[in-house]
Design a protein around this motif. Structure first.
Motif, short mmCIF file in Angstrom:
data_model
loop_
_atom_site.label_atom_id
_atom_site.label_comp_id
_atom_site.label_asym_id
_atom_site.label_seq_id
_atom_site.Cartn_x
_atom_site.Cartn_y
_atom_site.Cartn_z
N MET A 15 0.80 -1.04 -0.11
CA MET A 15 0.08 -0.05 0.04
C MET A 15 0.89 1.07 -0.02
SD MET A 15 -3.19 0.41 -0.12
CE MET A 15 -4.33 1.85 -0.18
N TYR A 55 -4.67 1.62 8.04
CA TYR A 55 -5.13 1.21 7.29
C TYR A 55 -4.92 -0.38 6.70
CZ TYR A 55 -7.85 0.38 2.78
OH TYR A 55 -8.87 0.02 1.84
N LEU A 59 -7.47 -3.61 6.75
CA LEU A 59 -7.34 -4.62 5.73
C LEU A 59 -7.36 -5.69 5.86
CD1 LEU A 59 -7.74 -4.22 2.65
CD2 LEU A 59 -5.37 -3.85 2.42
N ALA A 78 -10.63 -7.91 0.49
CA ALA A 78 -9.70 -6.93 0.37
C ALA A 78 -10.22 -5.67 -0.62
CB ALA A 78 -8.22 -7.18 -0.07
N GLY A 82 -11.42 -1.79 0.28
CA GLY A 82 -10.92 -0.70 -0.56
C GLY A 82 -12.12 -0.08 -1.14
N THR A 113 -9.70 0.92 -4.78
CA THR A 113 -10.12 -0.43 -4.80
C THR A 113 -8.94 -1.29 -5.18
OG1 THR A 113 -12.51 0.16 -4.83
CG2 THR A 113 -11.73 -1.74 -5.76
N SER A 116 -5.84 -1.41 -2.70
CA SER A 116 -6.32 -2.29 -1.61
C SER A 116 -6.47 -3.62 -1.89
CB SER A 116 -7.69 -1.83 -1.03
OG SER A 116 -7.72 -0.70 -0.36
#
Length: 131
Positions: A15, A55, A59, A78, A82, A113, A116
């Motif tokens: 990320m 985050y 996640l 996931a 996102g 999205t 993530s």
């Protein structure tokens, strides 16, 4: 929950690298153009770091647990995390800010999205590979 540390690190790394590339290089001018004067001149590092460390933990917790799900299901979860997280952010901004372009919201949700999904896939792969 020490078994979640390796997948967390994988999600954090993916990320962080993806967003650094996206926000720092690929889409920097897009965000400046779309946000205009709303964009801060300098990054506020405390809230940014709070997001980037929290985050990936959310996640991993929401996409990988309960344990034992198939890889594809973890990756799909996931992606959903996102979509929801970035969707909440952008839809709230569309609802409350005077100038939050729809184009920006759509691109940002799509990016969140995508990023993530990849971060979740890295975390899921790490879990399967290293337990």
């Amino acid at each position: 929950m020490t078994h979640a540390f390796k997948p967390y690190l994988a999600a954090l790394l993916v990320m962080g690298l993806l967003d650094a590339l996206w926000l720092g290089v690929l889409a920097r001018d897009f965000y400046r153009q779309e946000m205009g004067e709303q964009m801060a001149a300098q990054v506020r590092w405390v809230p940014a770091l709070l997001f980037y460390f929290a985050y990936p933990a959310a996640l991993v917790a929401l996409a990988l647990y309960p344990a034992g799900q198939p890889f594809a299901q973890q990756v799909a979860r996931a992606a959903l995390v996102g979509l929801v997280a970035y969707g909440v952010y952008d839809l709230t901004n569309l609802a409350t800010l005077r100038h939050w372009p729809v184009r920006l919201a759509l691109v940002d949700v799509a990016w969140g999205t995508f990023a993530s999904t990849l971060a979740g896939a890295a975390a899921a792969w790490t879990t399967q590979r290293f337990g």
